[in-house]
Design a protein around this motif. Structure first.
Motif, PDB file in Angstrom:
ATOM      1  N   ARG A 292      14.894 -65.560  -7.050  1.00  0.00           N
ATOM      2  CA  ARG A 292      16.146 -65.294  -7.750  1.00  0.00           C
ATOM      3  C   ARG A 292      16.004 -64.086  -8.679  1.00  0.00           C
ATOM      4  O   ARG A 292      14.891 -63.735  -9.091  1.00  0.00           O
ATOM      5  CB  ARG A 292      16.556 -66.506  -8.596  1.00  0.00           C
ATOM      6  N   LYS A 293      17.129 -63.454  -9.003  1.00  0.00           N
ATOM      7  CA  LYS A 293      17.161 -62.497 -10.097  1.00  0.00           C
ATOM      8  C   LYS A 293      17.013 -63.262 -11.406  1.00  0.00           C
ATOM      9  O   LYS A 293      17.474 -64.399 -11.525  1.00  0.00           O
ATOM     10  CB  LYS A 293      18.477 -61.729 -10.082  1.00  0.00           C
ATOM     11  N   ALA A 300      15.493 -59.981 -22.997  1.00  0.00           N
ATOM     12  CA  ALA A 300      15.218 -61.292 -22.414  1.00  0.00           C
ATOM     13  C   ALA A 300      13.724 -61.518 -22.202  1.00  0.00           C
ATOM     14  O   ALA A 300      12.971 -60.583 -21.894  1.00  0.00           O
ATOM     15  CB  ALA A 300      15.941 -61.430 -21.073  1.00  0.00           C
ATOM     16  N   VAL A 301      13.315 -62.779 -22.370  1.00  0.00           N
ATOM     17  CA  VAL A 301      11.977 -63.229 -22.009  1.00  0.00           C
ATOM     18  C   VAL A 301      12.142 -64.083 -20.750  1.00  0.00           C
ATOM     19  O   VAL A 301      12.620 -65.220 -20.833  1.00  0.00           O
ATOM     20  CB  VAL A 301      11.330 -64.048 -23.145  1.00  0.00           C
ATOM     21  N   PRO A 302      11.776 -63.570 -19.573  1.00  0.00           N
ATOM     22  CA  PRO A 302      12.125 -64.257 -18.323  1.00  0.00           C
ATOM     23  C   PRO A 302      11.404 -65.582 -18.091  1.00  0.00           C
ATOM     24  O   PRO A 302      11.950 -66.467 -17.429  1.00  0.00           O
ATOM     25  CB  PRO A 302      11.744 -63.238 -17.243  1.00  0.00           C
ATOM     26  N   VAL A 303      10.162 -65.715 -18.561  1.00  0.00           N
ATOM     27  CA  VAL A 303       9.433 -66.961 -18.301  1.00  0.00           C
ATOM     28  C   VAL A 303       9.897 -68.038 -19.283  1.00  0.00           C
ATOM     29  O   VAL A 303      10.477 -67.730 -20.331  1.00  0.00           O
ATOM     30  CB  VAL A 303       7.907 -66.765 -18.409  1.00  0.00           C
ATOM     31  N   GLY A 357      10.535 -57.382 -18.716  1.00  0.00           N
ATOM     32  CA  GLY A 357      11.056 -56.332 -17.852  1.00  0.00           C
ATOM     33  C   GLY A 357      11.212 -56.737 -16.400  1.00  0.00           C
ATOM     34  O   GLY A 357      11.772 -55.979 -15.604  1.00  0.00           O
ATOM     35  N   ALA A 358      10.733 -57.937 -16.029  1.00  0.00           N
ATOM     36  CA  ALA A 358      10.886 -58.394 -14.639  1.00  0.00           C
ATOM     37  C   ALA A 358      12.364 -58.584 -14.307  1.00  0.00           C
ATOM     38  O   ALA A 358      13.141 -59.053 -15.145  1.00  0.00           O
ATOM     39  CB  ALA A 358      10.134 -59.699 -14.426  1.00  0.00           C
ATOM     40  N   GLU A 359      12.741 -58.196 -13.111  1.00  0.00           N
ATOM     41  CA  GLU A 359      14.124 -58.355 -12.668  1.00  0.00           C
ATOM     42  C   GLU A 359      14.283 -59.461 -11.641  1.00  0.00           C
ATOM     43  O   GLU A 359      15.404 -59.916 -11.401  1.00  0.00           O
ATOM     44  CB  GLU A 359      14.633 -57.038 -12.076  1.00  0.00           C
TER      45      GLU A 359
END
Length: 398
Positions: A292-293, A300-303, A357-359
Motif C-alpha cells: 500500500r501507499k 509523517a512517521v510511516p511505521v 520519507g517512504a511512500e
C-alpha cells in the motif's frame, strides 16, 4: 454471511416434497447458526445425512498449551516446523501443528502434499490462509479452487477435504474459532450488505458454483468436537458419500477471499490497526497488512508508534515482502511475532528513522488480535528463536 446463493436443484418452496427421478424423496438438511435464529442454508441429499455405520476415536495432534510465562514477546519460525521432505507425508488436517491458542481461537500451521481425510470441525468456523501452493477444497456445498493469498472460511459442521494441486507443497495458516467467523459488522448495513466504506465487497467472494456429487460407500469422516478437557476427535463411517448434495440455497456456506482484493485504507498520518481488519470472531479479529501507499503528511512517521495493547495479544504472521517496523529483529517470511498484552512494543531500533520519507510499503502479513491471553502450543515451543524479547535493547539480556 447474509449474501444469498442458490446452487444446483432446489424445490420452489422450502420444507416441501422434493423427489428424485425414481420418485423417492431427497433428504432436506438445515445447516444453521444460533439455534434457528441466524444464517442458514438448506441442503438436499440423495441419502440420509445422519446415517452412521461405525465410529472410533481419533487421536488429535498434540493440543496441549503452556502459559507464556515469564511474559515475553516471541519470534516463532514456522518454516522450521516441516524440514526437508516431511511435507510429503503430511495432509492439511491431521498434519496441523498447534502454534498458539486460548479458549476462543487456536492457530495452527501445516505444510502438506497429501490429500486430507474428509473432515468436519464441530467446534467452530475455520479461516485458513493459503500462504503458498494451490488446492481444491471439496465440500458438501461443492468445490472451491484456492491458492496463494486466499482466505478460506469454512463454517462449523461443513464436511470437507483439502486436495493439494500443482507441484508446490501446500502451506496453510489455520485459524480455528470456538464460534463463528464473519466480516466485521461495521462493514455491513443493518440488512447485511457490504457498505461503500468497506475495503471489500460481495463481488470479491468466491463460493461453490455447482454440486460436487461424489460417489462412494462406507466413507470415513474425521470429526473434531468438544471433549471433557478441550478438543477431541472421532472418526464416523457413513454409508453414503457425504458429497451427495444435489442442490442448496441460503446464506451459510464456505467461501474464499483473495487478500489481493483487499483495498487498503490509508491517510495523511499513520492509521490504527482496525483499518486493516478482514474478519472478526468471538474474542478475536483478523487483519491483513497488504502492499500500500503510506502516510502522506510531510512530517509523517510511516511505521507504527510504540503501543501497549492492554486488552489484547497481537500475533503477526509475516507472509511476504519487507516489513519495515521489524527490520533488524531477525523476522522474515514465515515468521510469527507474538506481542502479549502487558508488553509495550513497536518498531525495532533504527526503523523509525529508516522509514522516514517512504511512500509505499511492499509487505503482506496476517494479524490476529485476541482478547484473552494466548498460550504456547508445541509448534511455538519448537520454533521460538529465544532472542526476540531482547531485540529492542540491542541483544542485552540478564
Amino acid at each position: 454471511m447474509a449474501f444469498y446463493r442458490r446452487v444446483g436443484e432446489v424445490p420452489p418452496k422450502r420444507h416441501t416434497q422434493f423427489r428424485r427421478p425414481d420418485g423417492g424423496l431427497y433428504s432436506e438438511e438445515l445447516v444453521g447458526e444460533e439455534g434457528f435464529s441466524s444464517d442458514s442454508s438448506l441442503l438436499y441429499h440423495r441419502g440420509l445425512p445422519s446415517a452412521l455405520v461405525d465410529a472410533r476415536p481419533w487421536e488429535l495432534p498434540d493440543q496441549s498449551l503452556t502459559p507464556n510465562t515469564p511474559l515475553l514477546p516471541r519470534h516463532l519460525k514456522l518454516h522450521d516446523l516441516f524440514p526437508g521432505e516431511e511435507h510429503k507425508a503430511v495432509d492439511a488436517v491431521t498434519g496441523r501443528r498447534l502454534v498458539l491458542g486460548n479458549p476462543d481461537v487456536r492457530i495452527s500451521y501445516a505444510v502438506s502434499s497429501l490429500s486430507s481425510p474428509y473432515y468436519r470441525n464441530a467446534i467452530g468456523d475455520e479461516c485458513v490462509f493459503v500462504e503458498r501452493g494451490t488446492a481444491t477444497l471439496e465440500t458438501s456445498f461443492g468445490a472451491l479452487e484456492v491458492g496463494q493469498g486466499d482466505f478460506v472460511v469454512v463454517p462449523r459442521g461443513t464436511t470437507h477435504r483439502w486436495v493439494p494441486t500443482g507441484e508446490e507443497s501446500l502451506r496453510t495458516y489455520v485459524i480455528e474459532s470456538s464460534a463463528h467467523i464473519a466480516p466485521p459488522k461495521r462493514y455491513l448495513s443493518r440488512y447485511g450488505q457490504f457498505l461503500e466504506t468497506a475495503p471489500y465487497c460481495e463481488r470479491d467472494l468466491r463460493a461453490p458454483a455447482e454440486p460436487l456429487l461424489a460417489e462412494g460407500a462406507d466413507v470415513e469422516v474425521y470429526v473434531r468436537h468438544r471433549g471433557p478437557a478441550g478438543p477431541a476427535g472421532t472418526v464416523h463411517v457413513v454409508p453414503e458419500h457425504p458429497f451427495d448434495v444435489v442442490g442448496w440455497d441460503g446464506c451459510l456456506y464456505p467461501y474464499a477471499f483473495d487478500v489481493a482484493d483487499f483495498e487498503p485504507i490509508t491517510g495523511r498520518v499513520h492509521q490504527p490497526p482496525p483499518v486493516h481488519q478482514v474478519f472478526e470472531g468471538a474474542g478475536f479479529v483478523i487483519c491483513a497488512f497488504v502492499p500500500r501507499k503510506v502516510d502522506y503528511h510531510p512530517l509523517a512517521v510511516p511505521v507504527p508508534y510504540y503501543h501497549s495493547n492492554v486488552d489484547s495479544d497481537e500475533v503477526m504472521f509475516y507472509v511476504d515482502g519487507d516489513y519495515e517496523a521489524r527490520k533488524g529483529s531477525g523476522i522474515g517470511r514465515g515468521s510469527v511475532s507474538l506481542h502479549p498484552g502487558g508488553h509495550t512494543h513497536g518498531p525495532q531500533p533504527g526503523a523509525v528513522e529508516g522509514a522516514l520519507g517512504a511512500e509505499r510499503f511492499d509487505e503482506l502479513a496476517v494479524m490476529i488480535d485476541t482478547f484473552r491471553p494466548l498460550e504456547l502450543g508445541e509448534g511455538a515451543t519448537a520454533t521460538d528463536d529465544g532472542r526476540y524479547a531482547w531485540s529492542w535493547s540491542m541483544g542485552r539480556r540478564p
